[in-house]
Design a protein around this motif. Structure first.
Motif, PDB file in Angstrom:
ATOM      1  N   UNK A 146       1.818  14.478  -9.058  1.00 54.37           N
ATOM      2  CA  UNK A 146       2.753  15.584  -9.236  1.00 54.37           C
ATOM      3  C   UNK A 146       3.179  15.713 -10.695  1.00 54.37           C
ATOM      4  N   UNK A 147       3.312  14.578 -11.373  1.00 56.90           N
ATOM      5  CA  UNK A 147       3.687  14.635 -12.785  1.00 56.90           C
ATOM      6  C   UNK A 147       2.564  15.267 -13.608  1.00 56.90           C
ATOM      7  N   UNK A 148       1.327  14.866 -13.329  1.00 58.28           N
ATOM      8  CA  UNK A 148       0.191  15.445 -14.047  1.00 58.28           C
ATOM      9  C   UNK A 148       0.079  16.943 -13.798  1.00 58.28           C
ATOM     10  N   UNK A 187       1.116   6.758  -6.711  1.00 58.68           N
ATOM     11  CA  UNK A 187       0.014   7.696  -6.957  1.00 58.68           C
ATOM     12  C   UNK A 187       0.472   9.142  -6.782  1.00 58.68           C
ATOM     13  N   UNK A 188       1.304   9.373  -5.771  1.00 59.99           N
ATOM     14  CA  UNK A 188       1.800  10.723  -5.531  1.00 59.99           C
ATOM     15  C   UNK A 188       2.666  11.204  -6.692  1.00 59.99           C
ATOM     16  N   UNK A 200       0.821  -1.207   0.000  1.00 67.39           N
ATOM     17  CA  UNK A 200       0.000   0.000   0.000  1.00 67.39           C
ATOM     18  C   UNK A 200       0.855   1.257   0.000  1.00 67.39           C
ATOM     19  N   UNK A 201       1.988   1.206   0.711  1.00 69.49           N
ATOM     20  CA  UNK A 201       2.881   2.364   0.715  1.00 69.49           C
ATOM     21  C   UNK A 201       3.450   2.619  -0.678  1.00 69.49           C
ATOM     22  N   UNK A 202       3.858   1.555  -1.354  1.00 66.68           N
ATOM     23  CA  UNK A 202       4.360   1.706  -2.721  1.00 66.68           C
ATOM     24  C   UNK A 202       3.272   2.235  -3.636  1.00 66.68           C
ATOM     25  N   UNK A 203       2.056   1.738  -3.445  1.00 64.65           N
ATOM     26  CA  UNK A 203       0.936   2.213  -4.257  1.00 64.65           C
ATOM     27  C   UNK A 203       0.700   3.699  -4.034  1.00 64.65           C
ATOM     28  N   UNK A 204       0.712   4.116  -2.755  1.00 67.12           N
ATOM     29  CA  UNK A 204       0.487   5.526  -2.436  1.00 67.12           C
ATOM     30  C   UNK A 204       1.588   6.418  -3.005  1.00 67.12           C
ATOM     31  N   UNK A 244       8.382  19.872  -6.111  1.00 62.12           N
ATOM     32  CA  UNK A 244       7.445  18.950  -5.471  1.00 62.12           C
ATOM     33  C   UNK A 244       7.535  17.557  -6.091  1.00 62.12           C
ATOM     34  N   UNK A 245       7.622  17.490  -7.410  1.00 61.35           N
ATOM     35  CA  UNK A 245       7.739  16.191  -8.078  1.00 61.35           C
ATOM     36  C   UNK A 245       9.078  15.534  -7.771  1.00 61.35           C
ATOM     37  N   UNK A 246      10.113  16.352  -7.683  1.00 66.86           N
ATOM     38  CA  UNK A 246      11.445  15.822  -7.344  1.00 66.86           C
ATOM     39  C   UNK A 246      11.415  15.130  -5.987  1.00 66.86           C
ATOM     40  N   UNK A 247      10.744  15.752  -5.018  1.00 65.18           N
ATOM     41  CA  UNK A 247      10.641  15.164  -3.684  1.00 65.18           C
ATOM     42  C   UNK A 247       9.854  13.858  -3.716  1.00 65.18           C
ATOM     43  N   UNK A 248       8.802  13.801  -4.540  1.00 61.27           N
ATOM     44  CA  UNK A 248       7.992  12.583  -4.646  1.00 61.27           C
ATOM     45  C   UNK A 248       8.807  11.428  -5.224  1.00 61.27           C
TER      46      UNK A 248
END
Length: 594
Positions: free
Chosen positions: A196-198, A191-192, A184-188, A222-226
């Motif tokens: 951020x990419x979108x 998703x993040x 679930x963590x990998x899934x979340x 923000x995307x870099x951090x994700x």
């Protein structure tokens, strides 16, 4: 190139026309293979190592393994041979030779070998692209390489989206076999990254305004951090999976499956469950090996790991059916011995690749978690599992290359703490043997002492070395070089979504490549990436979808399966090929020095 192709044609001719009763054909095959390896070695020295050289090393390693297995098979039972086993290894040799023929035929026609993309390279490429936006400074509009026109921004966003697509594909490929608590963590996190990419892509479509680049900089940061969060968590989850995978090789061994099949009825669900656990562990080992390949320090280590995965891939559709069929005990014994040898090599190779400090750090997390859980509810089995996990750490430092890490610590404290670790681990094993006569608190005290010593050992590793000389503790096993990456759709107006990489094979064309789910809708939303874990078992294993192999060899059809594995014996002479194989091994074990 033509000379190499002719040598391969000679090998194929020997394999196709050989007489199983005459062992001399293996001697002839080894002689021609030695000539081929010598020529291939010379070509690598002149042209340098390339992607094709890695495939050549893999095929040669697999051929040598099969030749040794054939030699062993023919010598069994005083000269008798099992034709089913014989044919199995001959078919693998033939496949490898044809794969080499195809490779050199492509090169002779000027067709380049498709480049492989690793997880680490994809992450670096995405971060480099984002760095062009995060480095923007309003006070200095002439920032080097900073995009200055909408066209440049759109081009960079398209490259970023393509790399993100592949990163998510490989992340979800690992998530398919990850521990249930990590799914679930990998899934979340995936998703993040998509959100951020979108958001970043939408900002790129906006009109070029005064604060346009500043807004893009914020989105890029923000995307870099994700991406960093996804990378770090995947690395930690991968190390946790290594411990589970190693233990499950013993828990779901081939010998236990054989014993259960002999005792159980044809429709026993318990046997099906054990086989499913075995299959899941092989899938996990494959994913771990794939991520470990390109982090290997040299071509030799890469080839050793690829060879183990290729053997797993081939045995996947053969080993368990041979146990279910009961047609030839000797045939299944031969395959089991081959599998166990490959598992041993897989473990040793992986232990050599893994960073010692990272491995010890992951062990500390598992040990601390186990102690905390046992304090809340005493469970002897949990403590016994912790002992087995601790023994994996002992195996790690038994390798010479990892033992050097201990000797390089300041004042050789690493060796001292390691010896204390061994001593306390023995005490933990001893006190568990008489656990019924000892209070739980006294037992837990020994494990807490073990944790304290492990922390000291972890802290001292690397002390005395400069920081730039240390391997990144988050770096091990973060690469996947064995996945064939398909080109992204040229239409850059929509996010194409991740494509999991489980469909690619290591070497052999088996049904394993068709097990993964194939997504037809490329416009994937974040909700569609949720990895369900309801089917996860208490021990963390996930019952996967049935493969073609398990469908074909149901025990209801055991009578038909037995017919496929009826053995026949033929007289054969002793082989004299060991010397030739040793020479061949020296030139084609994956480590070429020119």
């Amino acid at each position: 190139m033509e000379v190499l192709i002719k040598k391969l044609e000679s090998c194929l001719l020997i394999v196709s026309t050989h007489n199983a009763a005459d062992a001399n054909w293996l001697n002839n095959l080894c002689a021609v293979l030695l000539e081929f390896a010598t020529l291939a070695h010379s070509s690598f020295c002149s042209s340098g190592q390339s992607k094709s050289s890695e495939l050549v090393c893999l095929c040669l390693s697999q051929i040598m393994i099969c030749i040794r297995q054939l030699e062993h098979t023919i010598k069994l039972e005083c000269g008798t041979t099992v034709l089913v086993s014989h044919q199995y290894f001959v078919d693998r040799i033939r496949w490898c030779l044809r794969r080499l023929m195809h490779l050199y035929s492509e090169e002779s026609c000027g067709e380049a070998v498709a480049p492989e993309r690793s997880f680490l390279k994809l992450v670096d490429a995405a971060l480099d692209c984002l760095a062009l936006f995060t480095s923007y400074n309003e006070e200095n509009t002439d920032t080097f390489n900073c995009p200055k026109t909408p066209k440049e921004v759109l081009s960079l966003s398209q490259k970023l989206r393509a790399n993100t697509d592949l990163i998510l594909g490989q992340s979800l490929g690992f998530a398919n076999v990850a521990l249930s608590q990590d799914k679930r963590a990998l899934s979340a996190l995936c998703q993040k990254v998509i959100r951020e990419c979108n958001a970043f892509l939408e900002e790129c479509k906006e009109s070029f305004s005064a604060h346009y680049m500043s807004t893009l900089k914020l989105r890029a940061m923000t995307m870099e951090q994700a991406i960093y969060q996804l990378e770090d968590f995947l690395n930690d989850a991968l190390l946790r999976l290594v411990f589970t995978c190693f233990l499950d090789f013993e828990k779901f061994s081939v010998d236990k499956i054989r014993m259960l099949l002999r005792k159980s009825a044809d429709n026993d669900d318990l046997a099906d469950e054990l086989i499913a656990d075995f299959d899941v562990n092989i899938d996990r080992a494959t994913q771990i090996g794939i991520f470990a390949i390109s982090f290997a320090p040299n071509l030799k280590m890469k080839t050793m790991m690829r060879s183990c995965l290729a053997s797993f891939e081939s045995l996947d559709t053969t080993l368990i059916p041979s146990l279910q069929a009961h047609g030839s005990v000797l045939h299944s014994d031969i395959l089991e011995q081959h599998f166990n040898e490959e598992v041993t090599k897989f473990k040793a190779t992986l232990q050599e690749i893994i960073d010692s400090r990272a491995f010890l750090g992951c062990y500390l997390e598992i040990l601390t978690s186990g102690i905390s859980a046992t304090e809340k509810l005493y469970n002897k089995q949990r403590l016994e599992d912790l002992v087995q996990i601790s023994l994996l750490l002992v195996e790690h430092f038994q390798l010479e290359i990892n033992r050097k890490v201990l000797t390089e610590t300041q004042d050789r404290l690493g060796e001292e703490y390691y010896q204390q670790f061994i001593r306390v681990l023995r005490e933990c094993k001893a006190i568990l043997m008489c656990a019924s006569q000892v209070e739980p608190q006294r037992i837990l005290k020994r494990f807490k002492i073990l944790r304290t010593i492990s922390r000291k050992l972890h802290c001292c590793l690397g002390v005395g070395k400069h920081e730039d000389e240390l391997r990144d503790p988050l770096a091990p096993l973060l690469v996947d070089e064995a996945n064939n990456i398909k080109e992204v759709n040229e239409d850059e107006t929509h996010y194409s979504g991740p494509k999991t990489a489980r469909g690619s094979s290591i070497l052999y064309d088996t049904e394993r490549r068709n097990r993964g789910n194939k997504t037809k809708d490329h416009k994937i939303t974040t909700n569609s990436l949720d990895i369900k874990s309801e089917m996860a078992k208490p021990n963390g294993n996930v019952l996967r979808r049935e493969s073609l192999r398990t469908v074909m060899f149901k025990r209801q059809n055991i009578a038909e399966s037995r017919k496929l594995y009826t053995s026949m014996s033929n007289q054969s002479m002793d082989l004299q090929i060991t010397d030739i194989l040793d020479q061949l091994t020296g030139m084609s074990n994956g480590y070429f020095e020119c």
